[in-house]
Design a protein around this motif. Sequence first.
Motif, PDB file in Angstrom:
ATOM      1  N   ASP A 131       0.826  -1.211   0.000  1.00 13.95           N
ATOM      2  CA  ASP A 131       0.000   0.000   0.000  1.00 13.95           C
ATOM      3  C   ASP A 131       0.857   1.257   0.000  1.00 13.95           C
ATOM      4  N   TYR A 132       2.104   1.133   0.478  1.00 11.90           N
ATOM      5  CA  TYR A 132       3.036   2.270   0.499  1.00 11.90           C
ATOM      6  C   TYR A 132       3.966   2.251  -0.708  1.00 11.90           C
ATOM      7  N   HIS A 133       3.708   1.340  -1.668  1.00  7.33           N
ATOM      8  CA  HIS A 133       4.556   1.168  -2.857  1.00  7.33           C
ATOM      9  C   HIS A 133       5.954   0.682  -2.471  1.00  7.33           C
ATOM     10  N   VAL A 134       6.005  -0.117  -1.423  1.00  6.27           N
ATOM     11  CA  VAL A 134       7.257  -0.776  -1.047  1.00  6.27           C
ATOM     12  C   VAL A 134       7.119  -2.236  -1.447  1.00  6.27           C
ATOM     13  N   TYR A 135       7.758  -2.600  -2.538  1.00 11.54           N
ATOM     14  CA  TYR A 135       7.633  -3.944  -3.088  1.00 11.54           C
ATOM     15  C   TYR A 135       8.919  -4.714  -2.797  1.00 11.54           C
ATOM     16  N   ALA A 136       8.806  -5.679  -1.911  1.00 16.57           N
ATOM     17  CA  ALA A 136       9.969  -6.462  -1.499  1.00 16.57           C
ATOM     18  C   ALA A 136       9.567  -7.914  -1.372  1.00 16.57           C
ATOM     19  N   LYS A 137      10.537  -8.793  -1.379  1.00 13.30           N
ATOM     20  CA  LYS A 137      10.296 -10.197  -1.133  1.00 13.30           C
ATOM     21  C   LYS A 137      10.171 -10.423   0.373  1.00 13.30           C
ATOM     22  N   LYS A 138       9.422 -11.456   0.751  1.00 13.68           N
ATOM     23  CA  LYS A 138       9.232 -11.731   2.171  1.00 13.68           C
ATOM     24  C   LYS A 138      10.548 -12.000   2.887  1.00 13.68           C
ATOM     25  N   ASP A 139      11.502 -12.589   2.160  1.00 17.40           N
ATOM     26  CA  ASP A 139      12.768 -12.916   2.811  1.00 17.40           C
ATOM     27  C   ASP A 139      13.661 -11.688   3.011  1.00 17.40           C
ATOM     28  N   GLN A 140      13.166 -10.498   2.636  1.00 14.02           N
ATOM     29  CA  GLN A 140      13.878  -9.258   2.924  1.00 14.02           C
ATOM     30  C   GLN A 140      13.340  -8.573   4.178  1.00 14.02           C
ATOM     31  N   LEU A 141      12.229  -9.077   4.719  1.00 11.82           N
ATOM     32  CA  LEU A 141      11.566  -8.437   5.853  1.00 11.82           C
ATOM     33  C   LEU A 141      12.032  -9.027   7.172  1.00 11.82           C
ATOM     34  N   VAL A 142      12.201  -8.149   8.154  1.00 18.36           N
ATOM     35  CA  VAL A 142      12.519  -8.568   9.518  1.00 18.36           C
ATOM     36  C   VAL A 142      11.676  -7.726  10.474  1.00 18.36           C
ATOM     37  N   ILE A 143      11.075  -8.381  11.461  1.00 20.06           N
ATOM     38  CA  ILE A 143      10.308  -7.682  12.500  1.00 20.06           C
ATOM     39  C   ILE A 143      11.255  -7.316  13.632  1.00 20.06           C
ATOM     40  N   THR A 144      11.181  -6.086  14.097  1.00 18.33           N
ATOM     41  CA  THR A 144      12.049  -5.622  15.182  1.00 18.33           C
ATOM     42  C   THR A 144      11.213  -5.048  16.319  1.00 18.33           C
ATOM     43  N   ALA A 145      11.874  -4.857  17.438  1.00 14.66           N
ATOM     44  CA  ALA A 145      11.226  -4.235  18.598  1.00 14.66           C
ATOM     45  C   ALA A 145      11.242  -2.721  18.403  1.00 14.66           C
ATOM     46  N   GLY A 146      10.513  -2.267  17.418  1.00 16.70           N
ATOM     47  CA  GLY A 146      10.446  -0.847  17.094  1.00 16.70           C
ATOM     48  C   GLY A 146      11.574  -0.412  16.172  1.00 16.70           C
ATOM     49  N   SER A 147      11.438   0.801  15.644  1.00 15.66           N
ATOM     50  CA  SER A 147      12.448   1.322  14.717  1.00 15.66           C
ATOM     51  C   SER A 147      13.779   1.566  15.423  1.00 15.66           C
ATOM     52  N   GLN A 148      13.732   1.847  16.727  1.00 13.03           N
ATOM     53  CA  GLN A 148      14.965   2.133  17.455  1.00 13.03           C
ATOM     54  C   GLN A 148      15.892   0.919  17.490  1.00 13.03           C
ATOM     55  N   PRO A 281       3.438   5.580  15.558  1.00 17.37           N
ATOM     56  CA  PRO A 281       2.618   6.776  15.318  1.00 17.37           C
ATOM     57  C   PRO A 281       1.157   6.457  15.023  1.00 17.37           C
ATOM     58  N   THR A 282       0.895   5.281  14.458  1.00 19.56           N
ATOM     59  CA  THR A 282      -0.468   4.919  14.087  1.00 19.56           C
ATOM     60  C   THR A 282      -1.229   4.295  15.243  1.00 19.56           C
ATOM     61  N   LEU A 283      -0.520   3.662  16.152  1.00 14.82           N
ATOM     62  CA  LEU A 283      -1.181   2.992  17.265  1.00 14.82           C
ATOM     63  C   LEU A 283      -0.895   3.724  18.564  1.00 14.82           C
ATOM     64  N   PHE A 284       0.185   3.370  19.248  1.00 19.12           N
ATOM     65  CA  PHE A 284       0.507   4.021  20.509  1.00 19.12           C
ATOM     66  C   PHE A 284       1.971   3.753  20.829  1.00 19.12           C
ATOM     67  N   PRO A 285       2.615   4.640  21.614  1.00 20.79           N
ATOM     68  CA  PRO A 285       4.054   4.527  21.857  1.00 20.79           C
ATOM     69  C   PRO A 285       4.490   3.226  22.507  1.00 20.79           C
ATOM     70  N   ALA A 286       3.633   2.627  23.325  1.00 21.29           N
ATOM     71  CA  ALA A 286       4.029   1.410  24.035  1.00 21.29           C
ATOM     72  C   ALA A 286       4.171   0.206  23.109  1.00 21.29           C
ATOM     73  N   LEU A 287       3.653   0.285  21.898  1.00 21.59           N
ATOM     74  CA  LEU A 287       3.784  -0.825  20.952  1.00 21.59           C
ATOM     75  C   LEU A 287       5.150  -0.746  20.289  1.00 21.59           C
ATOM     76  N   ARG A 288       6.077  -1.510  20.784  1.00 24.56           N
ATOM     77  CA  ARG A 288       7.437  -1.488  20.253  1.00 24.56           C
ATOM     78  C   ARG A 288       7.600  -2.568  19.197  1.00 24.56           C
ATOM     79  N   LEU A 289       6.938  -2.357  18.069  1.00 27.32           N
ATOM     80  CA  LEU A 289       7.081  -3.257  16.939  1.00 27.32           C
ATOM     81  C   LEU A 289       7.288  -2.432  15.674  1.00 27.32           C
TER      82      LEU A 289
END
Length: 421
Positions: A131-148, A281-289
């Motif tokens: 939806d943001y025009h970011v087209y990547a393969k799934k194996d390029q994605l990593v979930i982190t504990a927030g952007s920090q 920014p879309t949810l709340f600060p305590a969500l560190r994902l």
Amino acid sequence: MTSKYQRIIEDILTGIEEHRFKRGQKLPSIRSLSEQYQCSKDTVQKAMLELKYQNRIYAVEKSGYYILEDQDFQDTTVSLNPEDFLQLPYEDFRTCVHESLIGRENYLFNYYHQQEGLEELIDSLHMLLMDYHVYAKKDQLVITAGSQQALYILTQMQLSNGKEEVLVEEPTYYRMRNLLEQQGLPFQTIERTLDGIDLTQLETIFQSGNIRYFYTIPRLHNPLGTTYDSKTQQAILDLAETYDVYVIEDDYLADFDPAKTLPLHYLDSHDRVIYIKSFTPTLFPALRLGGIVLPRQLRETFLQHKSLIDYDTNLIMQKALSLYIDNGMFARNTRHLHQLKQTHDADMKEMMAGTHLAYPYHIAQEMLTIQLPKGRMTARLKHGITSRQIIAGLSHDYLQLPYSKDFAQHLRQILEELTIS
């Protein structure tokens, strides 16, 4: 003989099993179902309540009923009953967290970790980023504990080119600067004003030969709120490729860009962009994902560093966020927040229309930013106006006034002071 009440339930369950109904899909209205089955609306409503009780559908007030799970997602049975999707996002997310624990004992106690993130959330993020025009393969994605956490890991990584310095905009996101300063990492700055950056200066800095990352917030910049035009974006990418620099694109406000500007990642054809998306920014600060899209040549090194920090990014929160995204809650609440911000920005622009302010200014994200030359910030501007914020730049200072019920009054005070002094 099967009653119409039972037929409705059986038909919907069969539709789920046969993949005709997908997760998050809206069901026909109560009225249309009553006409289809030639029964009363009460009968249809009773069938909907039974399906809801079985954790197969959920209700959205003033909208209708939606499929909660499909045949490919049987292991994530939950029960959602958000009363009002115009409530703050954490109300819906709290429901997702609560419901993601129901009936999950076997799953949670037999889960084998995935350092890159929960597969369900990887799938959800993969679809969302499109939806943001970011087209990547799934194996390029990593979930982190927030952007920090993502930024911290990147600063710890040694790149094959041996470069050490990080280039950041000035002003920039304060936590990025703190991250560099607290670790004693070498970095340089390049001035960013309401007009953007000096591309000639950018090339000169890249030519120094020691810049490994250029950290930038191309759209809805924090703290100025401005967005790079397409010419500047392309120039940044061209220079990054020429001088072997990776660009860290922090796109934390992608959900709120009214112009739907293309991200740097979309324009990147040389695997130079590291794309970061935060949900705070879309949810709340305590969500560190958060999520990061990495060039393939950096992914393994990134995961090795991540494994030293945490064994798993919070599994329950990942599961809840996946559910929140896939069932349409994220999109609905984001749309509401976006509309609210646009309304407030329109009010601010209307109030600014007849002011004839002699200094450049910008309005975005419920914030008025006025760019002032150095030395123009008077004591009254600094101390006499409540709610204002002051940002020190290299050749300019910035006075910021957030949207509030007192915005018009504070604006008059600012304009009076700028006219007198």
